[in-house]
Design a protein around this motif. Structure first.
Motif, PDB file in Angstrom:
ATOM      1  N   VAL A  76       0.845  -1.201   0.000  1.00 43.49           N
ATOM      2  CA  VAL A  76       0.000   0.000   0.000  1.00 43.49           C
ATOM      3  C   VAL A  76       0.877   1.247   0.000  1.00 43.49           C
ATOM      4  CG1 VAL A  76      -1.689   1.347   1.333  1.00 43.49           C
ATOM      5  CG2 VAL A  76      -1.955  -1.143   1.127  1.00 43.49           C
ATOM      6  N   LEU A  77       1.858   1.274   0.878  1.00 40.83           N
ATOM      7  CA  LEU A  77       2.746   2.429   0.978  1.00 40.83           C
ATOM      8  C   LEU A  77       3.455   2.688  -0.354  1.00 40.83           C
ATOM      9  CD1 LEU A  77       4.004   4.608   2.814  1.00 40.83           C
ATOM     10  CD2 LEU A  77       5.716   2.895   3.493  1.00 40.83           C
ATOM     11  N   LYS A  78       3.965   1.652  -0.971  1.00 41.86           N
ATOM     12  CA  LYS A  78       4.681   1.784  -2.239  1.00 41.86           C
ATOM     13  C   LYS A  78       3.755   2.342  -3.336  1.00 41.86           C
ATOM     14  CE  LYS A  78       8.659  -0.319  -3.826  1.00 41.86           C
ATOM     15  NZ  LYS A  78       9.690  -0.749  -3.048  1.00 41.86           N
ATOM     16  N   GLU A  79       2.516   1.829  -3.401  1.00 41.40           N
ATOM     17  CA  GLU A  79       1.566   2.330  -4.399  1.00 41.40           C
ATOM     18  C   GLU A  79       1.187   3.777  -4.122  1.00 41.40           C
ATOM     19  OE1 GLU A  79      -1.714   0.113  -6.006  1.00 41.40           O
ATOM     20  OE2 GLU A  79      -0.789  -1.783  -5.378  1.00 41.40           O
ATOM     21  N   MET A  80       1.013   4.118  -2.856  1.00 41.38           N
ATOM     22  CA  MET A  80       0.683   5.502  -2.511  1.00 41.38           C
ATOM     23  C   MET A  80       1.787   6.450  -2.938  1.00 41.38           C
ATOM     24  SD  MET A  80      -0.960   5.313   1.281  1.00 41.38           S
ATOM     25  CE  MET A  80      -0.968   7.118   1.370  1.00 41.38           C
ATOM     26  N   LYS A  81       3.015   6.087  -2.659  1.00 42.27           N
ATOM     27  CA  LYS A  81       4.137   6.975  -2.941  1.00 42.27           C
ATOM     28  C   LYS A  81       4.459   7.066  -4.430  1.00 42.27           C
ATOM     29  CE  LYS A  81       4.364   8.146   1.270  1.00 42.27           C
ATOM     30  NZ  LYS A  81       3.900   9.465   1.677  1.00 42.27           N
ATOM     31  N   SER A  82       3.925   6.139  -5.231  1.00 44.17           N
ATOM     32  CA  SER A  82       4.127   6.214  -6.680  1.00 44.17           C
ATOM     33  C   SER A  82       2.952   6.917  -7.372  1.00 44.17           C
ATOM     34  CB  SER A  82       4.334   4.817  -7.268  1.00 44.17           C
ATOM     35  OG  SER A  82       3.133   4.071  -7.176  1.00 44.17           O
ATOM     36  N   ASP A  83       1.924   7.274  -6.625  1.00 40.57           N
ATOM     37  CA  ASP A  83       0.746   7.956  -7.159  1.00 40.57           C
ATOM     38  C   ASP A  83       0.834   9.447  -6.830  1.00 40.57           C
ATOM     39  OD1 ASP A  83      -1.840   9.087  -7.544  1.00 40.57           O
ATOM     40  OD2 ASP A  83      -2.796   7.162  -7.128  1.00 40.57           O
ATOM     41  N   PRO A  84       0.951  10.312  -7.839  1.00 38.69           N
ATOM     42  CA  PRO A  84       1.103  11.749  -7.576  1.00 38.69           C
ATOM     43  C   PRO A  84      -0.014  12.339  -6.709  1.00 38.69           C
ATOM     44  CG  PRO A  84       1.399  11.274  -9.920  1.00 38.69           C
ATOM     45  CD  PRO A  84       0.953  10.003  -9.265  1.00 38.69           C
ATOM     46  N   ARG A  85      -1.220  11.775  -6.772  1.00 42.53           N
ATOM     47  CA  ARG A  85      -2.336  12.295  -5.973  1.00 42.53           C
ATOM     48  C   ARG A  85      -2.239  11.890  -4.507  1.00 42.53           C
ATOM     49  NH1 ARG A  85      -6.912   9.364  -8.622  1.00 42.53           N
ATOM     50  NH2 ARG A  85      -5.228   7.876  -8.706  1.00 42.53           N
ATOM     51  N   LEU A  86      -1.476  10.849  -4.202  1.00 33.48           N
ATOM     52  CA  LEU A  86      -1.428  10.306  -2.843  1.00 33.48           C
ATOM     53  C   LEU A  86      -0.078  10.451  -2.166  1.00 33.48           C
ATOM     54  CD1 LEU A  86      -3.348   6.954  -3.503  1.00 33.48           C
ATOM     55  CD2 LEU A  86      -4.303   9.135  -2.717  1.00 33.48           C
ATOM     56  N   ARG A  87       0.960  10.727  -2.922  1.00 32.23           N
ATOM     57  CA  ARG A  87       2.320  10.650  -2.370  1.00 32.23           C
ATOM     58  C   ARG A  87       2.583  11.612  -1.222  1.00 32.23           C
ATOM     59  NH1 ARG A  87       5.067  12.562  -7.631  1.00 32.23           N
ATOM     60  NH2 ARG A  87       4.877  10.352  -7.992  1.00 32.23           N
ATOM     61  N   ALA A  88       1.868  12.733  -1.152  1.00 30.11           N
ATOM     62  CA  ALA A  88       2.125  13.713  -0.085  1.00 30.11           C
ATOM     63  C   ALA A  88       1.406  13.373   1.215  1.00 30.11           C
ATOM     64  CB  ALA A  88       1.721  15.109  -0.538  1.00 30.11           C
ATOM     65  N   LEU A  89       0.490  12.403   1.179  1.00 28.07           N
ATOM     66  CA  LEU A  89      -0.237  12.053   2.398  1.00 28.07           C
ATOM     67  C   LEU A  89       0.704  11.431   3.428  1.00 28.07           C
ATOM     68  CD1 LEU A  89      -3.488  10.459   0.927  1.00 28.07           C
ATOM     69  CD2 LEU A  89      -3.236  12.707   1.980  1.00 28.07           C
ATOM     70  N   PRO A  90       0.676  11.924   4.652  1.00 26.01           N
ATOM     71  CA  PRO A  90       1.547  11.352   5.684  1.00 26.01           C
ATOM     72  C   PRO A  90       1.055   9.980   6.134  1.00 26.01           C
ATOM     73  CG  PRO A  90       0.276  13.194   6.553  1.00 26.01           C
ATOM     74  CD  PRO A  90      -0.064  13.090   5.112  1.00 26.01           C
ATOM     75  N   VAL A  91       1.973   9.038   6.175  1.00 27.36           N
ATOM     76  CA  VAL A  91       1.662   7.663   6.567  1.00 27.36           C
ATOM     77  C   VAL A  91       2.496   7.294   7.785  1.00 27.36           C
ATOM     78  CG1 VAL A  91       1.696   5.232   5.874  1.00 27.36           C
ATOM     79  CG2 VAL A  91       1.148   7.015   4.183  1.00 27.36           C
ATOM     80  N   VAL A  92       1.809   6.830   8.818  1.00 26.55           N
ATOM     81  CA  VAL A  92       2.459   6.321  10.021  1.00 26.55           C
ATOM     82  C   VAL A  92       2.218   4.821  10.058  1.00 26.55           C
ATOM     83  CG1 VAL A  92       2.445   6.323  12.539  1.00 26.55           C
ATOM     84  CG2 VAL A  92       2.153   8.479  11.289  1.00 26.55           C
ATOM     85  N   MET A  93       3.301   4.058  10.072  1.00 24.75           N
ATOM     86  CA  MET A  93       3.174   2.615  10.207  1.00 24.75           C
ATOM     87  C   MET A  93       2.855   2.342  11.679  1.00 24.75           C
ATOM     88  SD  MET A  93       3.722   1.993   7.078  1.00 24.75           S
ATOM     89  CE  MET A  93       3.906   0.232   6.795  1.00 24.75           C
ATOM     90  N   LEU A  94       1.734   1.681  11.929  1.00 25.50           N
ATOM     91  CA  LEU A  94       1.291   1.332  13.283  1.00 25.50           C
ATOM     92  C   LEU A  94       1.127  -0.177  13.299  1.00 25.50           C
ATOM     93  CD1 LEU A  94       0.366   2.337  16.076  1.00 25.50           C
ATOM     94  CD2 LEU A  94      -1.950   2.469  15.151  1.00 25.50           C
ATOM     95  N   THR A  95       2.080  -0.862  13.907  1.00 20.24           N
ATOM     96  CA  THR A  95       2.169  -2.307  13.745  1.00 20.24           C
ATOM     97  C   THR A  95       2.701  -2.973  15.008  1.00 20.24           C
ATOM     98  OG1 THR A  95       3.146  -4.026  12.336  1.00 20.24           O
ATOM     99  CG2 THR A  95       4.472  -2.052  12.714  1.00 20.24           C
ATOM    100  N   THR A  96       2.513  -4.275  15.088  1.00 15.24           N
ATOM    101  CA  THR A  96       3.064  -5.034  16.213  1.00 15.24           C
ATOM    102  C   THR A  96       4.516  -5.435  15.937  1.00 15.24           C
ATOM    103  OG1 THR A  96       2.168  -7.071  15.278  1.00 15.24           O
ATOM    104  CG2 THR A  96       0.852  -5.977  16.985  1.00 15.24           C
TER     105      THR A  96
END
Length: 145
Positions: A76-96
């Protein structure tokens, strides 16, 4: 100290974690809206405004789990960062996951933060309080569309 509420998209497949996260964030003044999707495919459809998410607002922040069905958090992160419309959205990985490889890969792929989910409610509440201060008082998020 007044904080600015933000909209968060939670991408999480574990129902217990969803309830815990919603409960803890519900006690914080940080969130005015928290939407939840349960896998990577659904997250991308939401962010792109596809299908049932045609009218969805773009969130100000995404909390993204790593281990999910259909598409994992890294995909998901990789696809977001390769999409010009989504790449600026801040993503926080929240995981175990506490694996160093996962931390390194998250940052290399464009995550702006990596948070390991605390196992107990009290510690998790404290983490959310610190998270709230950072994302609302210190960091400037893009204005949602």
């Amino acid at each position: 100290m007044k904080t600015r509420p933000i909209e968060i998209l939670l991408v999480e497949d574990n129902e217990d974690d969803i309830v815990l996260i919603q409960e803890v964030f519900g006690d914080a003044s940080l969130v005015n809206v928290m939407k939840t999707v349960r896998d990577g495919e659904e997250a991308l459809a939401y962010l792109r405004g596809e299908g049932p998410y045609r009218d969805a607002l773009v969130p100000g922040l995404i909390l993204l789990d790593i281990n999910m069905p259909r598409k994992n958090g890294f995909e998901v992160l990789k696809e977001m960062k390769s999409d010009p419309r989504l790449r600026a959205l801040p993503v926080v990985m929240l995981t175990t996951s506490d694996r160093e490889e996962d931390v390194l890969r998250s940052y290399a792929d464009g995550a702006c933060s990596y948070i390991r989910k605390p196992l107990d409610l009290q510690h998790f509440s404290k983490v959310v309080g610190q998270f709230e201060l950072y994302w609302t008082l210190v960091s400037r998020l893009p204005v949602s569309a």
